[in-house]
Design a protein around this motif. Structure first.
Motif, PDB file in Angstrom:
ATOM      1  N   PHE A 115       0.550  -1.663  -0.329  1.00 52.57           N
ATOM      2  CA  PHE A 115       0.119   0.018  -0.244  1.00 52.57           C
ATOM      3  C   PHE A 115       1.044   1.307  -0.201  1.00 52.57           C
ATOM      4  O   PHE A 115       0.614   1.570  -0.731  1.00 52.57           O
ATOM      5  N   ASN A 116       2.124   1.228   0.492  1.00 48.23           N
ATOM      6  CA  ASN A 116       2.659   2.623   0.452  1.00 48.23           C
ATOM      7  C   ASN A 116       3.768   2.902  -0.943  1.00 48.23           C
ATOM      8  O   ASN A 116       3.559   4.096  -0.879  1.00 48.23           O
ATOM      9  N   ALA A 117       3.797   1.820  -0.917  1.00 51.37           N
ATOM     10  CA  ALA A 117       4.367   1.065  -2.579  1.00 51.37           C
ATOM     11  C   ALA A 117       3.280   2.114  -3.539  1.00 51.37           C
ATOM     12  O   ALA A 117       3.476   3.126  -4.389  1.00 51.37           O
ATOM     13  N   GLY A 161       8.160   5.075  -7.627  1.00 51.58           N
ATOM     14  CA  GLY A 161       7.650   6.763  -7.303  1.00 51.58           C
ATOM     15  C   GLY A 161       8.614   7.015  -6.995  1.00 51.58           C
ATOM     16  O   GLY A 161       9.608   7.669  -7.373  1.00 51.58           O
ATOM     17  N   GLN A 162       8.215   8.024  -5.634  1.00 49.01           N
ATOM     18  CA  GLN A 162       8.652   9.104  -5.898  1.00 49.01           C
ATOM     19  C   GLN A 162      10.364   9.627  -4.806  1.00 49.01           C
ATOM     20  O   GLN A 162      11.387   9.949  -5.292  1.00 49.01           O
ATOM     21  N   GLY A 163      10.883   7.925  -4.140  1.00 50.86           N
ATOM     22  CA  GLY A 163      11.392   7.341  -3.601  1.00 50.86           C
ATOM     23  C   GLY A 163      11.620   8.558  -2.618  1.00 50.86           C
ATOM     24  O   GLY A 163      10.915   9.361  -1.481  1.00 50.86           O
ATOM     25  N   ILE A 164      12.839   8.152  -1.484  1.00 51.35           N
ATOM     26  CA  ILE A 164      13.469   8.911  -0.307  1.00 51.35           C
ATOM     27  C   ILE A 164      14.787   9.203   0.000  1.00 51.35           C
ATOM     28  O   ILE A 164      15.975   8.439  -0.695  1.00 51.35           O
ATOM     29  N   GLU A 165      15.190  10.124   0.830  1.00 51.53           N
ATOM     30  CA  GLU A 165      16.403  10.792   0.803  1.00 51.53           C
ATOM     31  C   GLU A 165      16.734  10.274   1.691  1.00 51.53           C
ATOM     32  O   GLU A 165      16.542  10.022   3.237  1.00 51.53           O
ATOM     33  N   ARG A 202       7.630  10.080   9.567  1.00 50.60           N
ATOM     34  CA  ARG A 202       6.930  10.387   7.909  1.00 50.60           C
ATOM     35  C   ARG A 202       8.376  11.202   7.186  1.00 50.60           C
ATOM     36  O   ARG A 202       8.646  12.463   7.929  1.00 50.60           O
ATOM     37  N   VAL A 203       8.475  10.997   5.697  1.00 45.88           N
ATOM     38  CA  VAL A 203       9.606  12.399   5.499  1.00 45.88           C
ATOM     39  C   VAL A 203       8.598  13.392   5.042  1.00 45.88           C
ATOM     40  O   VAL A 203       9.048  14.746   5.913  1.00 45.88           O
ATOM     41  N   ASP A 204       7.661  13.400   4.701  1.00 48.37           N
ATOM     42  CA  ASP A 204       6.813  14.329   4.319  1.00 48.37           C
ATOM     43  C   ASP A 204       5.544  14.547   5.312  1.00 48.37           C
ATOM     44  O   ASP A 204       4.233  14.476   4.902  1.00 48.37           O
ATOM     45  N   GLN A 205       5.387  15.846   6.595  1.00 47.10           N
ATOM     46  CA  GLN A 205       4.036  15.519   6.971  1.00 47.10           C
ATOM     47  C   GLN A 205       2.909  16.052   6.272  1.00 47.10           C
ATOM     48  O   GLN A 205       2.193  14.731   6.636  1.00 47.10           O
ATOM     49  N   ARG A 227       1.835  15.378   3.302  1.00 44.49           N
ATOM     50  CA  ARG A 227       1.617  15.028   2.627  1.00 44.49           C
ATOM     51  C   ARG A 227       1.927  14.159   2.548  1.00 44.49           C
ATOM     52  O   ARG A 227       0.094  13.552   2.526  1.00 44.49           O
ATOM     53  N   SER A 228       1.404  13.191   3.266  1.00 49.71           N
ATOM     54  CA  SER A 228       1.706  11.632   3.509  1.00 49.71           C
ATOM     55  C   SER A 228       0.368  11.908   5.129  1.00 49.71           C
ATOM     56  O   SER A 228      -0.511  11.095   4.538  1.00 49.71           O
ATOM     57  N   ARG A 229      -0.226  13.364   5.187  1.00 46.75           N
ATOM     58  CA  ARG A 229      -1.310  13.233   6.065  1.00 46.75           C
ATOM     59  C   ARG A 229      -2.471  13.377   5.287  1.00 46.75           C
ATOM     60  O   ARG A 229      -3.357  12.436   5.143  1.00 46.75           O
ATOM     61  N   GLY A 280      -3.592  10.016   3.780  1.00 41.58           N
ATOM     62  CA  GLY A 280      -4.025   9.042   4.796  1.00 41.58           C
ATOM     63  C   GLY A 280      -3.905   7.904   5.846  1.00 41.58           C
ATOM     64  O   GLY A 280      -4.464   7.159   5.926  1.00 41.58           O
ATOM     65  N   GLY A 281      -2.184   7.736   5.748  1.00 37.05           N
ATOM     66  CA  GLY A 281      -2.118   6.416   6.735  1.00 37.05           C
ATOM     67  C   GLY A 281      -1.721   7.109   7.967  1.00 37.05           C
ATOM     68  O   GLY A 281      -1.774   7.630   8.586  1.00 37.05           O
ATOM     69  N   SER A 282      -1.445   6.030   8.652  1.00 34.37           N
ATOM     70  CA  SER A 282      -1.574   5.867  10.226  1.00 34.37           C
ATOM     71  C   SER A 282       0.207   6.700  11.027  1.00 34.37           C
ATOM     72  O   SER A 282      -0.156   7.235  12.050  1.00 34.37           O
ATOM     73  N   GLY A 283       0.930   6.066   9.784  1.00 38.38           N
ATOM     74  CA  GLY A 283       2.535   7.368  10.267  1.00 38.38           C
ATOM     75  C   GLY A 283       2.857   5.189  11.112  1.00 38.38           C
ATOM     76  O   GLY A 283       4.096   5.366  11.528  1.00 38.38           O
ATOM     77  N   LEU A 284       2.404   4.700  10.824  1.00 35.97           N
ATOM     78  CA  LEU A 284       2.467   3.554  11.840  1.00 35.97           C
ATOM     79  C   LEU A 284       2.693   2.084  10.942  1.00 35.97           C
ATOM     80  O   LEU A 284       3.029   0.951  11.551  1.00 35.97           O
ATOM     81  N   GLY A 285       2.543   2.230  10.251  1.00 32.69           N
ATOM     82  CA  GLY A 285       3.269   1.211   9.144  1.00 32.69           C
ATOM     83  C   GLY A 285       4.168   0.296   9.252  1.00 32.69           C
ATOM     84  O   GLY A 285       4.002  -0.837   9.145  1.00 32.69           O
ATOM     85  N   LEU A 286       5.467   1.521   9.088  1.00 36.48           N
ATOM     86  CA  LEU A 286       6.864   0.784   8.688  1.00 36.48           C
ATOM     87  C   LEU A 286       7.568  -0.130  10.500  1.00 36.48           C
ATOM     88  O   LEU A 286       7.956  -0.780  10.609  1.00 36.48           O
ATOM     89  N   GLU A 337      12.515   0.359  -3.175  1.00 34.17           N
ATOM     90  CA  GLU A 337      12.741  -1.686  -3.094  1.00 34.17           C
ATOM     91  C   GLU A 337      13.484  -1.555  -1.483  1.00 34.17           C
ATOM     92  O   GLU A 337      13.877  -1.042  -0.362  1.00 34.17           O
ATOM     93  N   PHE A 338      11.754  -2.270  -0.917  1.00 36.00           N
ATOM     94  CA  PHE A 338      11.718  -2.446   0.677  1.00 36.00           C
ATOM     95  C   PHE A 338      11.750  -4.295  -0.351  1.00 36.00           C
ATOM     96  O   PHE A 338      11.203  -5.194  -0.241  1.00 36.00           O
ATOM     97  N   SER A 339      11.915  -4.882   1.009  1.00 38.74           N
ATOM     98  CA  SER A 339      12.647  -5.836   1.084  1.00 38.74           C
ATOM     99  C   SER A 339      13.047  -6.525   2.568  1.00 38.74           C
ATOM    100  O   SER A 339      13.542  -5.724   3.434  1.00 38.74           O
TER     101      SER A 339
HETATM  102  P1  ADP Z   1       2.504   6.204   6.425  1.00 41.46           P
HETATM  103  O1  ADP Z   1       0.992   6.066   7.378  1.00 41.46           O
HETATM  104  O2  ADP Z   1       2.709   8.106   6.782  1.00 41.46           O
HETATM  105  O3  ADP Z   1       2.536   5.752   5.159  1.00 41.46           O
HETATM  106  P2  ADP Z   1       4.399   4.032   7.083  1.00 41.46           P
HETATM  107  O4  ADP Z   1       5.993   4.060   8.300  1.00 41.46           O
HETATM  108  O5  ADP Z   1       4.296   3.389   6.045  1.00 41.46           O
HETATM  109  O6  ADP Z   1       3.210   5.639   7.374  1.00 41.46           O
HETATM  110  O7  ADP Z   1       5.744   5.273   5.960  1.00 41.46           O
HETATM  111  C1  ADP Z   1       6.605   5.894   6.723  1.00 41.46           C
HETATM  112  C2  ADP Z   1       7.279   7.007   5.684  1.00 41.46           C
HETATM  113  O8  ADP Z   1       8.052   6.541   4.809  1.00 41.46           O
HETATM  114  C3  ADP Z   1       5.860   7.772   4.576  1.00 41.46           C
HETATM  115  O9  ADP Z   1       5.099   8.495   5.326  1.00 41.46           O
HETATM  116  C4  ADP Z   1       6.636   8.037   3.823  1.00 41.46           C
HETATM  117  O10 ADP Z   1       7.203   9.676   3.451  1.00 41.46           O
HETATM  118  C5  ADP Z   1       7.581   6.814   3.759  1.00 41.46           C
HETATM  119  N1  ADP Z   1       7.666   6.037   2.610  1.00 41.46           N
HETATM  120  C6  ADP Z   1       7.002   4.661   2.641  1.00 41.46           C
HETATM  121  N2  ADP Z   1       6.956   4.008   2.330  1.00 41.46           N
HETATM  122  C7  ADP Z   1       7.485   5.184   0.527  1.00 41.46           C
HETATM  123  C8  ADP Z   1       7.500   4.234  -0.716  1.00 41.46           C
HETATM  124  N3  ADP Z   1       7.346   2.976  -1.623  1.00 41.46           N
HETATM  125  N4  ADP Z   1       8.116   5.573  -1.674  1.00 41.46           N
HETATM  126  C9  ADP Z   1       8.354   6.643  -0.760  1.00 41.46           C
HETATM  127  N5  ADP Z   1       8.452   6.635   0.306  1.00 41.46           N
HETATM  128  C10 ADP Z   1       7.321   6.024   1.353  1.00 41.46           C
END
Ligand code: ADP
Length: 266
Positions: free
Chosen positions: A160-162, A191-195, A208-211, A213-215, A218-224, A249-251
């Motif tokens: 879902f993050n992807a 996608g947008q990638g992460i610094e 969250r990388v970008d508070q 935008r992430s809001r 709609g995510g909770s910020g708890l996924g990862l 790439e998440f693995s």
């Molecule tokens: P959220 O509910 O904000 O998605 P997560 O814990 O799942 O919370 O992810 C934390 C942050 O990691 C996200 O807010 C986003 O900035 C970044 N992120 C996660 N997955 C990706 C991805 N596939 N591509 C780019 N950024 C990602």
């Protein structure tokens, strides 16, 4: 209860000896358990009132109220926010359950091909307005020991993050395969990638990388954070490779002790 909990650490001592350091962490463990219980209880208590509220709010657009355009706008916004609160509470509950999970990972053989199929259906549903090309490459004979609900939740979060962090019409690949006796799962997006500087902190709660935008996504910020705890429970950890503007790439790989050998699956 007054059972003592000690943490042990071994350190080299001179050329041939090791030093065993023991630290009493009883109090820290008790406080941590109390925090976990508190979060679990609050989330549980908030769930019912939120579900009721959400149910009513969902009906409002069909009522007489909605004839007024301001009220209509308010209904839409209230629905969005209450849904967000519900997702947050659900994720908090999942997280605290996993944190304190005592479920044995060797008790159940998981049919991962089936779980991947369910995740694919959910992903395609979520993709209906995004236009991504999503492809699943799943080894149908690769089964593992573990907790099915936890692994499903972890992989769903990555997928879902992807979907959410890739601009429309992107490409997303999900792989599940056997490699060197281990079971590997990879979720790749363009996608947008992460610094680089953010990668280390991604699995922290609410990071969250970008508070702003992430809001919006709609995510909770708890996924990862959920992913990290699930993998920890399965003796694994999350690897992240990413290039800003190019994709991520998440693995993770499950150790060979959790992988069912070929012969048993046939
Ligand atoms: P959220 O509910 O904000 O998605 P997560 O814990 O799942 O919370 O992810 C934390 C942050 O990691 C996200 O807010 C986003 O900035 C970044 N992120 C996660 N997955 C990706 C991805 N596939 N591509 C780019 N950024 C990602």
């Amino acid at each position: 209860n007054d059972k003592k909990i000690n943490e042990f650490r071994m350190m080299p001592y001179g050329k041939e000896n090791v030093l065993l350091i023991s630290r009493d962490i009883t109090r820290i463990a008790q406080l941590e358990a109390m925090r976990g219980d508190f979060v679990a209880n609050v989330s549980h208590e908030l769930r019912t009132p939120l579900t009721v509220m959400n149910g009513y709010i969902e009906m409002l657009p069909y009522s007489e109220l909605a004839e007024d355009s301001l009220a209509q706008k308010a209904c839409v916004e209230m629905h969005k926010q209450s849904k967000h609160m519900q997702d947050l509470v659900d994720d908090l509950l999942i997280l605290s359950r996993i944190e304190s999970s005592a479920e044995k990972i060797y008790d159940n053989v998981i049919d991962m091909a089936n779980i991947m199929r369910q995740i694919e259906i959910d992903a395609q549903r979520l993709n209906s307005d995004k236009g991504h090309t999503i492809t699943f490459h799943v080894d149908p004979n690769l089964q593992v020991y573990g907790v099915a609900t936890e692994l499903r939740s972890a992989i769903s979060n990555l997928v879902f993050n992807a979907l959410n962090y890739t601009p429309n019409n992107g490409e997303i690949e999900v792989h599940w395969y056997r490699y060197a006796g281990k079971a590997v799962c990879k979720v790749i997006d363009n996608g947008q990638g992460i610094e680089r500087k953010h990668i280390r902190r991604l699995t922290e709660r609410f990071y969250r990388v970008d508070q702003a935008r992430s809001r919006q996504t709609g995510g909770s910020g708890l996924g990862l954070s959920i992913v990290k705890h699930v993998l920890n429970h399965h003796n694994s950890s999350l690897n992240v490779k990413s290039r800003l503007g190019h994709g991520s790439e998440f693995s993770f790989s499950l150790p060979h002790q959790l992988v069912i050998p070929f012969s048993k699956t046939k």
